[in-house]
Design an enzyme around this catalytic site. Structure first.
Site, short mmCIF file in Angstrom:
data_model
loop_
_atom_site.label_atom_id
_atom_site.label_comp_id
_atom_site.label_asym_id
_atom_site.label_seq_id
_atom_site.Cartn_x
_atom_site.Cartn_y
_atom_site.Cartn_z
N GLN A 35 0.84 -1.20 0.00
CA GLN A 35 0.00 0.00 0.00
C GLN A 35 0.87 1.25 0.00
OE1 GLN A 35 -2.29 1.68 3.37
NE2 GLN A 35 -4.07 1.11 2.13
N CYS A 66 -5.98 7.38 5.27
CA CYS A 66 -5.29 7.60 6.54
C CYS A 66 -5.69 8.94 7.16
CB CYS A 66 -3.78 7.54 6.33
SG CYS A 66 -2.91 7.70 7.90
N LYS A 107 -7.77 2.16 -1.60
CA LYS A 107 -8.50 2.01 -0.34
C LYS A 107 -8.95 3.40 0.08
CE LYS A 107 -9.12 0.58 4.12
NZ LYS A 107 -8.07 0.73 5.10
N ASN A 166 -15.30 -2.53 4.20
CA ASN A 166 -14.40 -2.54 5.36
C ASN A 166 -14.95 -1.72 6.52
OD1 ASN A 166 -11.71 -0.62 6.39
ND2 ASN A 166 -11.74 -2.79 6.84
N GLY A 167 -14.70 -2.23 7.72
CA GLY A 167 -15.03 -1.50 8.95
C GLY A 167 -15.86 -2.33 9.91
N GLY A 190 -9.40 -5.53 9.57
CA GLY A 190 -8.24 -4.93 10.22
C GLY A 190 -8.21 -5.33 11.68
N ARG A 191 -8.84 -4.51 12.51
CA ARG A 191 -8.74 -4.71 13.96
C ARG A 191 -9.36 -6.01 14.42
NH1 ARG A 191 -11.41 0.82 15.33
NH2 ARG A 191 -12.59 0.05 13.54
C1 LIG Z 1 -3.38 1.10 14.20
C2 LIG Z 1 -4.04 1.14 12.87
C3 LIG Z 1 -3.25 1.26 11.73
C4 LIG Z 1 -3.83 1.31 10.46
N1 LIG Z 1 -3.02 1.40 9.36
C5 LIG Z 1 -3.59 1.40 8.14
C6 LIG Z 1 -2.79 1.46 6.97
O1 LIG Z 1 -1.56 1.53 7.03
N2 LIG Z 1 -3.43 1.43 5.78
C7 LIG Z 1 -4.81 1.35 5.68
O2 LIG Z 1 -5.35 1.33 4.57
N3 LIG Z 1 -5.56 1.31 6.77
C8 LIG Z 1 -5.01 1.32 7.98
N4 LIG Z 1 -5.81 1.26 9.08
C9 LIG Z 1 -7.27 1.24 8.90
C10 LIG Z 1 -7.79 -0.17 8.76
O3 LIG Z 1 -7.22 -0.81 7.63
C11 LIG Z 1 -9.31 -0.20 8.58
O4 LIG Z 1 -9.69 0.50 7.43
C12 LIG Z 1 -10.06 0.40 9.77
O5 LIG Z 1 -9.46 0.08 10.99
C13 LIG Z 1 -11.52 -0.10 9.79
O6 LIG Z 1 -11.59 -1.49 9.63
P1 LIG Z 1 -11.55 -2.53 10.88
O7 LIG Z 1 -12.72 -2.18 11.75
O8 LIG Z 1 -11.66 -3.88 10.22
O9 LIG Z 1 -10.25 -2.32 11.58
C14 LIG Z 1 -5.26 1.23 10.34
C15 LIG Z 1 -6.04 1.10 11.48
C16 LIG Z 1 -5.46 1.06 12.74
C17 LIG Z 1 -6.36 0.93 13.94
#
Ligand SMILES: Cc1cc2nc3c(=O)[nH]c(=O)nc-3n(C[C@H](O)[C@H](O)[C@H](O)COP(=O)(O)O)c2cc1C
Length: 275
Positions: A35, A66, A107, A166-167, A190-191
Site C-alpha cells: 500500500q 489515513c 482504499k 471494510n469496517g 483490520g482490527r
Molecule cells: C493502528 C491502525 C493502523 C492502520 N493502518 C492502516 C494502513 O496503514 N493502511 C490502511 O489502509 N488502513 C489502515 N488502518 C485502517 C484499517 O485498515 C481499517 O480500514 C479500519 O481500521 C476499519 O476497519 P476494521 O474495523 O476492520 O479495523 C489502520 C487502522 C489502525 C487501527
C-alpha cells in the site's frame, strides 16, 4: 489477500532501508499488495518503478483514507479526498496506474468531512483502478462512531469494478451481513484480526473453529515472532499472550508466567501447555 501497512512513496523513492523491511511479506501472503501513500507525482512514479522490479509484490494499493495528523499535514491519505485536492488525486492515481506493471487498487474512506463516496469511487474507476476497498467512515470520523454500510452500498452501486467492504467486521455473521447488505464483492478485516488471527480461517469454515486450530495458529504466531525478532520476540509476544488468553480459565496465572519468561523454549512450552 493481504496488504502491507501504508508505505510513504518518498521513503521508497529514496531507498530507505527501514521502508524496504516494511515491504517484506510472509510466503503465506499471496496475493500481496503493497500500500502506497503519496503526496506528489514524481516520487509516486519512482516508488512504482521500484515496486515494478520487486518480484514478490503482486500489486499496489493506494491509500486514500489515513486520518492521522501527520498524513493530513503532509497531504497524503484521506486528505486527498478533499474537493480542493481532486486534481492532485487524479494526477497521483493516474500516474501510479500508468507506471505500474502490476494491478492497482485503492482504499478509500467515504469522504473527508462528508460522504462523496459515489463520485470518488466512480472517479477512481475511471482512472483505471481495478478494485476498491471502502472503509465506511469519513476521515473526520477517524475510528469513532458506527461504520456507515449504507454509504458502502452506494459506492458498490456507483461502479462496475469489485468493491471490498471494510469496517468493524469482527466475525463470520457480521461479514455475511455486510456482504448481503452492501452487495460488496468481499470484506476486509483490520482490527478484528488483532487478538484473533484465526478470524480468516473461521470465515472460510463458516464461523466454526476448533481449539486445536486456535492453538496451532497461536504457536505459529509465536514461532514467527521468534524467527523475526529473535529472543526479543518473547517480550513482544506478551501482549498477544494476554489477548489470546482473555476470558479463559487460569489466564492471570498464565500471563504472569509469560511476563517473567525470556527464554523462547520455555515460553513455547508454557503456550503449548496452556492452550
Ligand atoms: C493502528 C491502525 C493502523 C492502520 N493502518 C492502516 C494502513 O496503514 N493502511 C490502511 O489502509 N488502513 C489502515 N488502518 C485502517 C484499517 O485498515 C481499517 O480500514 C479500519 O481500521 C476499519 O476497519 P476494521 O474495523 O476492520 O479495523 C489502520 C487502522 C489502525 C487501527
Amino acid at each position: 489477500m493481504t496488504f502491507s501497512e501504508m508505505i510513504n512513496v518518498n521513503a521508497v523513492a529514496y531507498h530507505n532501508e527501514k521502508t524496504k523491511k516494511m515491504m517484506q511479506k510472509s510466503p503465506l501472503e499471496t496475493p500481496y499488495f503493497v500500500q502506497l501513500a503519496a503526496n506528489n507525482v514524481e516520487n509516486a512514479i519512482k516508488a512504482v518503478e521500484i515496486i515494478n522490479e520487486t518480484e514478490w509484490v503482486d500489486g499496489i494499493d493506494i491509500n486514500l483514507g489515513c486520518p492521522v495528523n501527520k498524513a493530513k499535514r503532509s497531504g497524503f491519505g484521506g486528505v486527498l479526498l478533499k474537493d480542493e485536492n481532486k486534481n492532485l488525486l487524479k494526477e497521483i492515481v493516474s500516474a501510479i496506474v500508468k507506471t505500474s506493471k502490476k494491478p492497482v487498487s485503492a482504499k478509500m474512506r467515504t469522504g473527508f468531512d462528508k460522504s462523496v463516496v459515489e463520485e470518488r469511487a466512480k472517479l477512481l474507476e475511471d482512472l483505471g483502478v481495478l478494485f476498491l476497498t471502502i472503509h465506511g467512515r469519513t476521515v473526520k470520523q477517524m475510528y469513532k462512531g458506527k461504520v456507515n454500510y449504507e454509504e458502502i452500498k452506494k459506492g458498490v452501486k456507483a461502479v462496475n469494478i469489485p468493491v471490498i467492504a471494510n469496517g468493524d467486521i469482527t466475525d463470520y455473521e457480521k461479514a455475511k451481513f455486510v456482504l448481503e447488505y452492501t452487495g460488496a464483492s468481499g470484506v476486509s478485516i483490520g482490527r478484528g484480526s488483532v487478538g484473533k488471527p484465526w478470524i480468516f480461517l473461521e470465515m472460510k469454515q463458516k464461523g466454526s473453529i476448533s481449539k486445536e486450530q486456535k492453538k496451532e495458529i497461536i504457536l505459529e504466531h509465536f514461532n514467527q515472532m521468534i524467527y523475526w525478532y529473535g529472543e526479543y520476540g518473547v517480550i513482544l509476544f506478551r501482549k498477544h499472550a494476554h489477548a489470546y488468553s482473555k476470558g479463559l480459565p487460569g489466564a492471570s496465572e498464565f500471563r504472569s508466567k509469560m511476563n517473567s519468561v525470556k527464554d523462547p523454549d520455555i515460553a513455547k512450552e508454557l503456550i503449548e501447555e496452556y492452550f
